[in-house]
Design a protein around this motif. Structure first.
Motif, short mmCIF file in Angstrom:
data_model
loop_
_atom_site.label_atom_id
_atom_site.label_comp_id
_atom_site.label_asym_id
_atom_site.label_seq_id
_atom_site.Cartn_x
_atom_site.Cartn_y
_atom_site.Cartn_z
N GLU A 155 0.85 -1.20 0.00
CA GLU A 155 0.00 0.00 0.00
C GLU A 155 0.88 1.24 0.00
OE1 GLU A 155 -2.83 0.02 3.15
OE2 GLU A 155 -4.01 -1.63 2.32
N LEU A 156 0.56 2.17 -0.88
CA LEU A 156 1.36 3.38 -1.02
C LEU A 156 0.92 4.45 -0.01
CD1 LEU A 156 1.50 3.57 -4.92
CD2 LEU A 156 3.16 2.54 -3.35
N SER A 157 1.89 5.23 0.45
CA SER A 157 1.62 6.23 1.49
C SER A 157 1.13 7.55 0.91
CB SER A 157 2.89 6.46 2.33
OG SER A 157 3.28 5.29 2.98
N THR A 158 0.15 7.48 0.06
CA THR A 158 -0.47 8.71 -0.44
C THR A 158 -1.54 9.15 0.56
OG1 THR A 158 -2.05 7.37 -1.70
CG2 THR A 158 -0.08 8.11 -2.87
N ASN A 159 -1.89 10.42 0.51
CA ASN A 159 -2.93 10.92 1.42
C ASN A 159 -4.33 10.51 0.98
OD1 ASN A 159 -1.08 12.27 3.11
ND2 ASN A 159 -1.01 14.02 1.72
N THR A 160 -4.49 10.32 -0.31
CA THR A 160 -5.81 9.99 -0.84
C THR A 160 -5.74 8.73 -1.69
OG1 THR A 160 -5.44 11.45 -2.75
CG2 THR A 160 -6.60 12.39 -0.86
N LYS A 161 -6.90 8.17 -1.98
CA LYS A 161 -6.98 6.90 -2.70
C LYS A 161 -6.58 7.06 -4.17
CE LYS A 161 -10.43 4.78 0.35
NZ LYS A 161 -11.73 4.05 0.43
N ILE A 162 -6.52 5.94 -4.85
CA ILE A 162 -5.98 5.95 -6.21
C ILE A 162 -6.90 6.65 -7.22
CG2 ILE A 162 -6.88 3.61 -6.69
CD1 ILE A 162 -4.34 3.16 -8.42
N PHE A 163 -8.23 6.56 -7.03
CA PHE A 163 -9.14 7.13 -8.03
C PHE A 163 -10.12 8.15 -7.46
CE2 PHE A 163 -8.36 2.73 -9.80
CZ PHE A 163 -7.45 3.16 -10.77
N CYS A 164 -9.96 8.54 -6.19
CA CYS A 164 -10.86 9.51 -5.58
C CYS A 164 -10.12 10.24 -4.47
CB CYS A 164 -12.13 8.84 -5.05
SG CYS A 164 -11.83 7.72 -3.66
N SER A 165 -10.82 11.17 -3.79
CA SER A 165 -10.16 12.00 -2.77
C SER A 165 -10.38 11.49 -1.36
CB SER A 165 -10.68 13.44 -2.88
OG SER A 165 -12.09 13.47 -2.71
N CYS A 166 -10.88 10.26 -1.17
CA CYS A 166 -11.06 9.70 0.17
C CYS A 166 -9.70 9.45 0.84
CB CYS A 166 -11.83 8.38 0.10
SG CYS A 166 -13.55 8.58 -0.37
N THR A 167 -9.68 9.57 2.15
CA THR A 167 -8.43 9.38 2.89
C THR A 167 -7.98 7.92 2.86
OG1 THR A 167 -7.35 9.63 5.05
CG2 THR A 167 -9.67 9.06 5.07
N THR A 168 -6.67 7.73 2.93
CA THR A 168 -6.10 6.38 3.00
C THR A 168 -5.69 6.02 4.43
OG1 THR A 168 -3.91 7.30 2.52
CG2 THR A 168 -5.19 6.48 0.65
N GLU A 169 -6.05 6.85 5.39
CA GLU A 169 -5.65 6.63 6.78
C GLU A 169 -6.12 5.28 7.29
OE1 GLU A 169 -6.03 8.86 11.15
OE2 GLU A 169 -7.06 9.65 9.40
N PHE A 170 -5.24 4.57 7.99
CA PHE A 170 -5.57 3.24 8.51
C PHE A 170 -6.56 3.37 9.67
CE2 PHE A 170 -4.71 -0.30 11.48
CZ PHE A 170 -5.02 -1.36 10.66
N GLY A 171 -7.50 2.45 9.74
CA GLY A 171 -8.46 2.45 10.84
C GLY A 171 -9.72 3.23 10.48
N GLY A 172 -10.35 3.82 11.48
CA GLY A 172 -11.62 4.52 11.25
C GLY A 172 -12.78 3.55 11.36
N ASP A 173 -13.96 4.08 11.69
CA ASP A 173 -15.14 3.23 11.76
C ASP A 173 -15.42 2.62 10.40
OD1 ASP A 173 -15.52 3.79 14.44
OD2 ASP A 173 -16.78 5.55 14.03
N PRO A 174 -15.98 1.42 10.37
CA PRO A 174 -16.24 0.75 9.08
C PRO A 174 -17.05 1.64 8.13
CG PRO A 174 -16.60 -0.77 10.88
CD PRO A 174 -16.36 0.56 11.51
N ASN A 175 -16.64 1.64 6.88
CA ASN A 175 -17.35 2.32 5.79
C ASN A 175 -17.50 3.82 6.00
OD1 ASN A 175 -17.84 -0.15 4.28
ND2 ASN A 175 -19.27 -0.68 5.92
N THR A 176 -16.47 4.44 6.61
CA THR A 176 -16.48 5.90 6.78
C THR A 176 -15.42 6.57 5.90
OG1 THR A 176 -14.99 5.71 8.70
CG2 THR A 176 -17.36 5.82 9.14
N HIS A 177 -14.54 5.78 5.28
CA HIS A 177 -13.51 6.33 4.41
C HIS A 177 -13.80 5.97 2.95
CE1 HIS A 177 -10.35 6.31 7.94
NE2 HIS A 177 -11.37 7.14 8.13
#
Length: 472
Positions: free
Chosen positions: A15-37
Motif C-alpha cells: 500500500e502506497l503512502s499517499t494521502n488519498t486513494k488511487i481514483f478519488c479523494s477519500c483518505t487512506t488513513e488506517f483504521g476509522g469506523d467501518p465504511n467511513t472512508h
C-alpha cells in the motif's frame, strides 16, 4: 529417495503512502469506523468516474527505479473481472499487459539476484470481517493504492524468500513510498510454490498461498506446503493447481479454490482512464529524488567509516536512523563512537511499535555530535561520555549544560591514587575475592573509584592502578 528442490515466486502487495486513494479523494488513513472512508467512486456506484492519482504513478516509478526496473514510457489501466463481496464493482482496476515497470531485480546477500517480472499499480479491495456467525464488509480499504511486485520463480529456500521480502520492505520504507507495516496489511504477499526433483529444469504444478502478512507465518506456511507437495509426489499423486490459505491455529495450509489463470479474469482495457505516458524528464526527476539506497549506504558505512557489517545494517534499517547517524557523525574523528552510542544506549531507550521508524529521541544529532567531539578532543573520558548521554536522553539537554569545566579537567594523579586507596580500603571482601582468583571482583572496586571521580577518570588507567596497589 528423490530429493526435491523448491521453486518459488512472490507476488507482493504494498500500500502506497499517499494521502488519498488511487481514483478519488477519500483518505487512506488506517483504521476509522467501518465504511467511513469511502465515497460513490470507491464503492463503485453507477455513473461515477475514476481519476488517476498522479502521486501513485510517481511512487510506482520510484519503486521501479529502486529495484533496477525498466520504466515503461507508455502503459495503461485494465479491468480485472471477478466477483467477490469485498469488490463492489465486480472488477478491479489494475494493469495487465502494459505494466508501469518491468525486468528488475533484487540482490540477496549470497549474491543471487531475484528477478522481478513487473511492478504495476492497482486499487485495493475492501475487507471482509467474520464475526457473530456472519460476514460483514468494510470498504474503507477499497480504492487504497497498491503496487504489486511480481518476482520470477527464482527463490530456492525459505531463507531466500524471507530475505527477499525483508529487502523489499527496507527499500520501500527507505524511499518513503510506504510504511510496509505487515501487521496493518500495508505489505502482504502471495507465495507461489512448486517442487521438482533436484537437478531437473521443468517446473512442477504450483499452488498459491494467499495474503501472508508476517514473516513468521510465511516461513511456516512455506515449510508445510513444501512437505505436503513432496508427500504427494513421493506417493505418486498429483499436485492440484489451486489457491490455499494458511491456518495459524492448525499450522497448515488449506484449499480455498481452484487457481485462476489470466484468461479467467477476462481482462480488458479500462475505458474510463486515459493512457499513462511517462517522459524521460519525469523519470530523471524522480531518479534524482531517490535517496541513497540502504544496501549501498551500508557498504559505504563499512568502507568509509570502518563499521562492522552488523552495525552498518542496524544503522540503515530505517531512513531516519541513518540520517541521524550521518548528522551526528559529521566532522568527528571516529564515527564508530557515534554508532556505539546509538546502538548501545539510544536504541535501548526505544520502545513500542514504530519506535525505530519514527526515531523520536530527546538527544538531537547536533548534541550527540558535540558530546563525541569532547571525547575526540581529550576533554572527557568514555565513561563520562556514557553517563552524560544517559542524562541527555532523560533531559534533552546539551552536553555543555551537563559537563562542567572541572569535569573536563580530568583527575590529578595524586587524587586518583588516593581515591583508589580509599576504594580498596572500603571493599575488603572484593579485594580478597580478587586475590583469590575472581577477577570480576575488581569491577566493584573500579565502580567505587569511578563514582568518587564522577566518571572523570580513565577506566583503563584506574584498573591498572588498582591492580598495582592491591598486589603491593
Amino acid at each position: 529417495m528423490t530429493n526435491y528442490e523448491l521453486v518459488c515466486g512472490l507476488e507482493t502487495h504494498i500500500e502506497l503512502s499517499t494521502n488519498t486513494k488511487i481514483f478519488c479523494s477519500c483518505t487512506t488513513e488506517f483504521g476509522g469506523d467501518p465504511n467511513t472512508h469511502c465515497c460513490p467512486v470507491c464503492i463503485g456506484l453507477p455513473g461515477t468516474l475514476p481519476k488517476l492519482n498522479k502521486r501513485v504513478v510517481e511512487y510506482a516509478i520510484m519503486a521501479g527505479l529502486a529495484t533496477n526496473c525498466e520504466i515503461s514510457r507508455v502503459s495503461k489501466m485494465d479491468r480485472k473481472n471477478y466477483v467477490y463481496p469485498d469488490l463492489p464493482k465486480a472488477y478491479q482496476i489494475s494493469q495487465y499487459d502494459m505494466p508501469l515497470c518491468k525486468n528488475g531485480w533484487v540482490e540477496l546477500s549470497n549474491g543471487r539476484k531475484i528477478r522481478l517480472t513487473r511492478i504495476h499499480i492497482e486499487e485495493d479491495a475492501g475487507k471482509l470481517v467474520h464475526q457473530r456467525g456472519g460476514t460483514y464488509v468494510d470498504y474503507n480499504r477499497g480504492g487504497v493504492p497498491l503496487i504489486e511486485i511480481v518476482s520470477e520463480p527464482d527463490i530456492r529456500s525459505i531463507d531466500e524468500a524471507k530475505e527477499y521480502l525483508e529487502k523489499l520492505q527496507l527499500i520501500m520504507r527507505f524511499i518513503g513510498i510506504s510504511d510496509c507495516k505487515m501487521q496493518e496489511g500495508s505489505m502482504r504477499c502471495d507465495v507461489n510454490i512448486s517442487m521438482r526433483p533436484m537437478g531437473t529444469e521443468k517446473f512442477g504444478t504450483r499452488t498459491e498461498i494467499k495474503n501472508m502478512n508476517s514473516f513468521a507465518h510465511m516461513a511456516k506456511a512455506m515449510d508445510y506446503e513444501m512437505n505436503r507437495q513432496i508427500d504427494l509426489l513421493q506417493s505418486g499423486e498429483a499436485v492440484v493447481q489451486e489457491t490455499r490459505r494458511y491456518n495459524e491455529e492448525d499450522d497448515c495450509t488449506e484449499s480455498m479454490r481452484g487457481k485462476e489463470d489470466a484468461h479467467d479474469y477476462r481482462y480488458f482495457r479500462e475505458p474510463d482512464l486515459v493512457t499513462i505516458q511517462v517522459s524521460d524528464e519525469i523519470v530523471n526527476e524522480l531518479k534524482d529524488k531517490l535517496p541513497e539506497l540502504p544496501q549501498k549506504k551500508a557498504k559505504r558505512y563499512m568502507e568509509d567509516f570502518g563499521l562492522p557489517e552488523a552495525d552498518a545494517l542496524l544503522l540503515t534499517q530505517y531512513r531516519k536512523i541513518s540520517e541521524y547517524f550521518e548528522a551526528a557523525s559529521k566532522g568527528v574523528k571516529n564515527p564508530k563512537t557515534v554508532a556505539n552510542c546509538m546502538i548501545g544506549q539510544i536504541f535501548s531507550r526505544l520502545e513500542g511499535d514504530g519506535a525505530k521508524e519514527n526515531f523520536a529521541v530527546k538527544v538531537t544529532p547536533e548534541n550527540l555530535n558535540a558530546l563525541v567531539r569532547l571525547l575526540d578532543d581529550g576533554k572527557i573520558r568514555m565513561n563520562l561520555l556514557k553517563t552524560t548521554l544517559e542524562k541527555m536522553l532523560d533531559t534533552g539537554k546539551a552536553p555543555s549544560e551537563l559537563i562542567s569545566e572541572n569535569d573536563m579537567g580530568g583527575v590529578d594523579p595524586g587524587a586518583l591514587k588516593a581515591a583508589c586507596e580509599q576504594a580498596i580500603a572500603a571493599n575488603p571482601n572484593a579485594v580478597s575475592d580478587y586475590l583469590g582468583g575472581k577477577e570480576k571482583a575488581l569491577k566493584a572496586i573500579l565502580g567505587a573509584v569511578m563514582k568518587a571521580t564522577r566518571g572523570r577518570a580513565d577506566a583503563m588507567e584506574v584498573e591498572k592502578l588498582l591492580v598495582q596497589l592491591i598486589k603491593k
